[in-house]
Design an enzyme around this catalytic site. Structure first.
Site, PDB file in Angstrom:
ATOM      1  N   SER A   1     -10.534  -6.526   9.513  1.00  0.00           N
ATOM      2  CA  SER A   1     -11.699  -5.797   9.032  1.00  0.00           C
ATOM      3  C   SER A   1     -12.527  -6.805   8.244  1.00  0.00           C
ATOM      4  CB  SER A   1     -11.214  -4.664   8.127  1.00  0.00           C
ATOM      5  OG  SER A   1     -12.156  -3.646   8.050  1.00  0.00           O
TER       6      SER A   1
ATOM      7  N   ARG B   1       1.930   0.725  10.403  1.00  0.00           N
ATOM      8  CA  ARG B   1       1.507   1.131   9.059  1.00  0.00           C
ATOM      9  C   ARG B   1       2.696   1.091   8.108  1.00  0.00           C
ATOM     10  NH1 ARG B   1      -3.179   3.574   7.785  1.00  0.00           N
ATOM     11  NH2 ARG B   1      -3.533   3.945   9.998  1.00  0.00           N
TER      12      ARG B   1
ATOM     13  N   ARG C   1       0.846  -1.200   0.000  1.00  0.00           N
ATOM     14  CA  ARG C   1       0.000   0.000   0.000  1.00  0.00           C
ATOM     15  C   ARG C   1       0.885   1.255   0.000  1.00  0.00           C
ATOM     16  NH1 ARG C   1      -4.974  -1.979   3.953  1.00  0.00           N
ATOM     17  NH2 ARG C   1      -5.287  -3.924   2.787  1.00  0.00           N
TER      18      ARG C   1
END
Length: 426
Positions: A352, A277, A262
């Site tokens: 998630s 992250r 990402r």
RNA sequence: GGAGAGAUGGCUGAGUGGUCGAAAGCGCUCCCCUGCUAAGGGAGUAUACGUUGAUAGCGUAUCGAGGGUUCGAAUCCCUCUCUCUCCGCCA
């Protein structure tokens, strides 16, 4: 993508449902564009019909040996007219299509109102945060002395937001992956799949990352439009793009371990410390394709499957129902699992789990056929089961001891040669 | 990297400019026949969009994708993608 029939229905109702997600629908534009499209299409098709009729007549005349010149003269200008109408239609249709593709999925009725994570609804909490007799370190400080987690070397090799893991930490990560896969395959009935980590734009469109979130992707080949996967959800779900599945074969449950890439555009200041992250991280992903009437139950079950991992690892966590404003683009409803991090004295997302209903299925034309009926769109779901990097962080922080050692969760010990302790410094 | 072949409906596979959305077979669905053996006969069987009260009719599009030639393209031309075979190279 939403069903196009929606835009011919009650636009006000549609707009108010989308507003829950923080999306302002341009209803006026939509209805005028739709009217334009309809008019252009009707006109174009009328001309096409005329051309087809004439061409057929010419063919018949020729077969009978009659003169075709008068017929040719009749259609002389038809071509130009058709071309003009076609161009008009295509311009209108692609503009409308472009807008439709940017409309997010509708949130479910039971999605809480709200704008950000502060408005998420707490569903349940599992486990008790451990009371430490000393000041717990965060995972960066905890591993600093031994050099088993090295961000500086990673930055030298690549850039910031990457990590090098060495020795027991690298092994712990591998153990976690193995453990998660085994649980989902053996206890939860998932089929393990291995997939490409580079995908084309059709695949990213299918699951909803394109066209709206192009900046978040790592595009590695502009000419061929190839991208590193942001999650295994993309290749795994797209296995069934443009496919019609026999209804009897559903549900399909697949689990896949993959690295995820990402660009983290737009999150420059956030979570810059440690492994929370990163541009590259490991994840075990659960994907289900189910009959529409089963997706609610499947969503609950899939969430339980992810929870089982945290329970077996004995990591305290909570489950929240994301509010409208915090919901992703493609999701109708999402449960986040948040694991306890002692260093931050808070719960942080580690999984998630989302129900996309037919939103992704429509974009990728994934359908099912039951009995003799027409093919209908199926429902897709996925969830992290769970994020490996964050699980590693959670274990280090929750299992740390006063002397700087880290206990190994008992379920992982078989995967680490029976080791019960990891030495974080010499 | 070099040489060649190919891409058609759920599947196999015809079709090389005109009533082709597409033969035939298989599969599937429905019906009929037959008390004698996994048989025979008939009918049906793509998707999307538009129009409509309508999963009825009618119209349009789709034969890997995109573009071109033509009154008309599954069929001719160009570009791309993918698959297969042989050679070379290589985890």
């Amino acid at each position: 993508m939403l069903d196009q029939k929606w835009i011919r229905g009650d636009l006000d109702d549609l707009a108010s449902r989308l507003r829950k997600k923080g999306f302002e629908l341009d209803a006026a534009y939509l209805s005028s564009a739709e009217q334009e499209r309809k008019a252009a299409q009707t006109q174009m098709e009328a001309l096409q019909s005329e051309r087809n009729r004439s061409s057929k007549a010419i063919g018949q005349a020729k077969a009978k040996g009659e003169a075709i010149e008068p017929l040719l003269a009749e259609v002389a200008t038809l071509g130009e007219q058709l071309e003009a109408e076609k161009a008009k239609f295509e311009a209108v249709a692609s503009k409308l299509q472009g807008y439709l593709q940017t409309i997010p999925n509708l949130p479910d009725e039971d999605v809480p109102d709200g704008t950000d994570e502060a408005d998420n609804a707490l569903l349940r909490t599992w486990g008790e945060p451990k009371a430490f007799q000393f000041e717990p370190l965060d995972h960066v400080d905890l591993t600093a002395a031994g050099g088993a987690m090295d961000f500086d070397v990673a930055a030298k090799l690549s850039q910031s937001r990457f990590v090098v893991l060495r020795g027991e930490l690298a092994q712990l990560q591998r153990a976690l992956i193995q453990f998660m896969l085994d649980v989902h395959v053996e206890e939860h009935g998932y089929e393990e799949v291995y997939v490409p980590f580079i995908v084309n734009s059709d695949s990213l469109f299918g699951t909803g990352q394109l066209p709206k979130f192009a900046e978040d992707q790592f595009r590695i080949d502009a000419e061929r439009e190839l991208y590193l996967i942001p999650t295994a959800e993309v290749p795994v779900t797209n296995i069934y793009r443009d496919a019609i599945i026999n209804g009897g074969e559903l549900p399909l449950k697949m689990v896949c371990h993959s690295p995820c890439f990402r660009s983290e555009a737009g999150s420059y200041g956030r979570d810059t410390r440690g492994m929370i992250r990163q541009h590259q991280f490991e994840k075990v992903e659960l994907v289900q394709l189910v009959r529409p009437e089963d997706s609610d139950n499947a969503h609950e079950a899939l969430t339980q499957h992810a929870e089982a991992i945290l329970q077996k690892l004995e990591l305290p966590y909570r489950v929240v129902n994301l509010c409208g404003g915090d919901l992703g683009f493609s999701a109708a409803k999402t449960y986040d699992l948040e694991v306890w991090l002692p260093s931050q004295q808070t719960y942080r997302e580690i999984s998630s789990c989302s129900n996309f209903r037919d939103f992704q299925a429509r974009r990728m034309q994934a359908r099912m056929r039951s009995g003799n009926g027409k093919p209908e769109l199926l429902h897709t779901l996925n969830g992290s089961g769970v994020a490996v990097g964050r699980a590693l962080v959670a274990i280090l922080e929750n299992y740390q001891e006063a002397d700087g050692q880290v206990a190994v969760p008992s379920v992982l010990q078989p995967y680490l040669g029976g080791k019960t302790q990891l030495l974080m410094r010499d």
